[in-house]
Structures are given as structure tokens and as C-alpha cells.
Design an enzyme around this catalytic site. Structure first.
Site, mmCIF file in Angstrom:
data_model
loop_
_atom_site.group_PDB
_atom_site.id
_atom_site.type_symbol
_atom_site.label_atom_id
_atom_site.label_comp_id
_atom_site.label_asym_id
_atom_site.label_seq_id
_atom_site.Cartn_x
_atom_site.Cartn_y
_atom_site.Cartn_z
ATOM 1 N N TYR A 161 0.871 -1.183 0.000
ATOM 2 C CA TYR A 161 0.000 0.000 0.000
ATOM 3 C C TYR A 161 0.907 1.231 0.000
ATOM 4 O O TYR A 161 1.508 1.573 1.008
ATOM 5 C CB TYR A 161 -0.911 -0.037 1.222
ATOM 6 C CG TYR A 161 -1.831 1.165 1.408
ATOM 7 C CD1 TYR A 161 -1.995 2.135 0.432
ATOM 8 C CD2 TYR A 161 -2.560 1.300 2.582
ATOM 9 C CE1 TYR A 161 -2.850 3.208 0.623
ATOM 10 C CE2 TYR A 161 -3.415 2.384 2.774
ATOM 11 C CZ TYR A 161 -3.552 3.330 1.798
ATOM 12 O OH TYR A 161 -4.392 4.398 1.993
ATOM 13 N N LYS A 214 -0.983 -1.219 -4.328
ATOM 14 C CA LYS A 214 -2.083 -0.243 -4.385
ATOM 15 C C LYS A 214 -1.392 1.106 -4.519
ATOM 16 O O LYS A 214 -0.739 1.581 -3.588
ATOM 17 C CB LYS A 214 -2.895 -0.322 -3.102
ATOM 18 C CG LYS A 214 -3.824 0.838 -2.876
ATOM 19 C CD LYS A 214 -4.919 0.401 -1.904
ATOM 20 C CE LYS A 214 -5.170 1.387 -0.782
ATOM 21 N NZ LYS A 214 -5.609 2.698 -1.221
HETATM 22 C C1 NAY Z 1 -7.688 3.488 1.834
HETATM 23 O O1 NAY Z 1 -6.787 2.826 2.344
HETATM 24 O O2 NAY Z 1 -8.791 3.565 2.329
HETATM 25 C C2 NAY Z 1 -7.359 4.229 0.630
HETATM 26 O O3 NAY Z 1 -6.268 4.708 0.488
HETATM 27 C C3 NAY Z 1 -8.345 4.336 -0.446
HETATM 28 C C4 NAY Z 1 -7.941 5.379 -1.417
HETATM 29 C C5 NAY Z 1 -8.453 6.704 -0.972
HETATM 30 N N1 NAY Z 1 -7.430 7.424 -0.266
HETATM 31 C C6 NAY Z 1 -7.646 7.998 0.925
HETATM 32 C C7 NAY Z 1 -6.462 8.524 1.602
HETATM 33 O O4 NAY Z 1 -8.737 8.108 1.421
HETATM 34 O O5 NAY Z 1 -10.173 6.678 -2.500
HETATM 35 C C8 NAY Z 1 -9.023 7.414 -2.159
HETATM 36 C C9 NAY Z 1 -9.405 8.866 -1.886
HETATM 37 O O6 NAY Z 1 -10.174 8.967 -0.719
HETATM 38 C C10 NAY Z 1 -10.220 9.461 -3.036
HETATM 39 O O7 NAY Z 1 -9.556 9.277 -4.239
HETATM 40 C C11 NAY Z 1 -10.503 10.947 -2.807
HETATM 41 O O8 NAY Z 1 -9.321 11.696 -2.911
#
Ligand code: NAY
Length: 288
Positions: free
Chosen positions: A133, A161
Site C-alpha cells: 500500500y 495499491k
Molecule cells: C484506503 O486505504 O482507504 C485508501 O487509500 C483508499 C484510497 C483513498 N485514499 C484515501 C487517503 O482516502 O479513494 C481514495 C481517496 O479517498 C479518493 O480518491 C478521494 O481523494
């Protein structure tokens, strides 16, 4: 393991305890309404870095129990406490999760040898495959192509990811490692990543916008870029509003309008003001 995975939210009560019924409702909504291919459990969106080891285990258990074998499950087990990460990796392996994932170790400035050792330690003694990740904006850890290549030498590390806007690196990774799984991590850039032939995506907004995300991904794979761009535009209109209003809080409030008890966020995150809650409900009306 290819396809679209929701970075699953967790429902908490006002005291910050896991709300089992609410969590099960979020899972069902993702499977039945958003129709995603899998769930990424205890990631950033699950508020993983704000909860105890016991709560993490509770969430892993509830989600597996609710899902069974209906969709794929990836368990995010990464932690600055390496024993906790190893313990969780064993725990979810026994539960029957399809893969584990671990955020790069953050806060301290770990060098690459330390990062490599972290992943190899987590994988010692477990039979599960791992997805790195990578989220440099939040961890401060930027790895280059060669470093990803070194991590990928461990055959149990099957993918990454990739939550970063570095499309040069993304393209190089795709080209260099055709057999590794690459998941796009920024929902607002899904089309751009899909064009580079990623294997899937993992996103927070899929909790409410999974159907559109799937359309973008499928259309892009079929070369229908103009149609995909239209849907990415609507998606980004929504994401922009969500980000301005408070990311996780707004998604939770939107889920509530659909009869899903998504609960409260955990402190130190703050709850939505009434004004913002109204905004979130308007968004749900417009986009869901
Ligand atoms: C997670 O571990 O939940 C994620 O990283 C999912 C990816 C999301 N990143 C974060 C930091 O929330 O979906 C993205 C992000 O929220 C979205 O693209 C809006 O910027």
C-alpha cells in the site's frame, strides 16, 4: 484478484465502538448496490490508524462473516508496530482473507532496507500474498521503480495499491511488471490510470459511487474513452464536493440517506456540522 474494490468504511457509535449492525449494512450496500468486486478492509477509509488491535480484529471477523465468499477480501494489516502487523497477517490468513496489504511504514524516516525488512517480516510464516500500500502523500515514503522491483522479488508480494498522481512511475511499473497486480488508488484519476492498463482500483468513494467507477473502468478497458470521460466528469463533480465537505464524514452521511447506518467518525476526526450534513444529503439526492 482483479477489479474494483471498495476501501470499506466502518460504522462507529458515538463513543467510538464498532457498530456491528452498521458495518454489516455498509458491506451489504457495497455488494448489492455498488456491486464492487471486492472490499479492502481496514485501510485509511476504515479509520484503521485510529483504532485498537482488538477493534481491527473485530472488524476483520465481522466483514468476513458477512461476506463469506461473495466477493474478494483484502485485509490491510500494516502498522508501525511490526508485531501487530504480523499478528494481524496471521489472524486474517486464518479467517480466509484472499490477500493482505500493508501500508509502507511511516512517521519515522525509514530507509529502503528497513522497508524491505518490514514486508519480509510480515510475510514470514504466513501463506497469504501481499499487496504493497503506497500512499506517499500521507506516509512521506516515495519508492522508485528499482525499489518496487526489489520488493517484488519476494514472490509473495503480488502487487501494489498505487495511491499517487505520478503517472510516469505508474506507466513504468506497468511496463516493467506485467505480471504484478496494480491497483489505482485515487478515484478522481481512475480513467487516467485505467488507460495505463491497471488491473483494478481501490477507493473510498466507491462506498457510494461504485457503479460509476465500474463503468469508467469497464469502458476504458473496452477503449470507449469518450464515454468513460463523461462518467469520470460526473464522478469528479461529486468527489470535488465530497472533498470540500469532509471526505469520510460526507460519505457516511450519504450512506445514511440510503438506509445504511454508517455511524460516526472516530476522534480526532470531527463530525459534520448540521450545515455540512445537509450538503451531504443534497449530494446523495443528486448523485445516488
Ligand atoms: C484506503 O486505504 O482507504 C485508501 O487509500 C483508499 C484510497 C483513498 N485514499 C484515501 C487517503 O482516502 O479513494 C481514495 C481517496 O479517498 C479518493 O480518491 C478521494 O481523494
Amino acid at each position: 484478484m482483479k477489479g474494483l474494490y471498495t476501501a470499506l468504511m466502518c460504522s462507529f457509535d458515538e463513543q467510538g465502538n464498532v457498530n456491528e449492525k452498521g458495518l454489516r449494512e455498509i458491506v451489504r450496500y457495497n455488494i448489492e448496490v455498488s456491486e464492487v468486486d471486492g472490499l479492502y478492509v481496514n485501510g485509511s477509509t476504515g479509520e484503521n490508524f485510529l483504532i485498537s488491535t482488538e477493534q481491527k480484529k473485530q472488524i476483520f471477523e465481522i466483514v468476513k462473516d458477512e461476506v463469506g465468499d461473495q466477493v474478494k477480501l483484502i485485509a490491510q494489516v500494516g502498522s508501525l508496530n511490526i508485531e501487530e502487523a504480523s499478528d494481524l497477517a496471521k489472524f486474517v490468513t486464518d479467517l480466509g482473507y484472499d490477500a493482505i496489504s500493508a501500508v509502507t511504514p511511516f512517521y519515522y524516516k525509514f530507509d529502503f532496507e528497513e522497508i524491505k525488512d518490514y514486508y519480509n517480516t510480515i510475510l514470514e510464516g504466513v501463506d497469504t500474498q501481499l499487496i504493497i500500500y503506497s500512499i506517499p502523500a500521507l506516509t512521506g515514503v516515495n519508492m522508485n521503480l528499482e525499489q518496487f522491483g526489489e520488493l517484488f522479488e519476494n514472490e509473495k508480494i503480488i502487487g501494489v495499491k498505487f495511491t499517487a498522481p505520478d503517472f510516469f512511475l505508474l506507466e513504468r511499473l506497468r511496463h516493467a511488471f506485467p505480471d504484478k497486480l496494480i491497483y489505482s488508488g485515487f478515484d478522481e484519476m481512475l480513467l487516467s490510470a485505467s488507460v495505463l492498463n491497471v488491473d483494478g482500483a481501490i477507493g473510498s468513494t466507491f462506498n457510494v459511487n461504485g457503479k460509476r467507477a465500474k463503468q469508467i473502468f469497464t469502458l476504458a478497458q473496452g477503449g470507449k474513452i469518450d464515454e468513460a470521460r463523461e462518467i469520470q466528469k460526473v464522478t469528479n463533480d461529486l468527489i470535488e464536493e465530497i472533498l470540500n465537505n469532509g471526505l469520510y464524514q460526507t460519505i457516511k452521511e450519504m450512506l445514511k440517506t440510503q438506509g445504511v447506518n454508517a455511524g460516526f467518525v472516530r476522534k480526532p476526526m470531527k463530525q459534520l456540522t448540521e450545515e455540512r450534513a445537509i450538503k451531504a444529503r443534497e449530494l446523495a439526492k443528486k448523485y445516488l
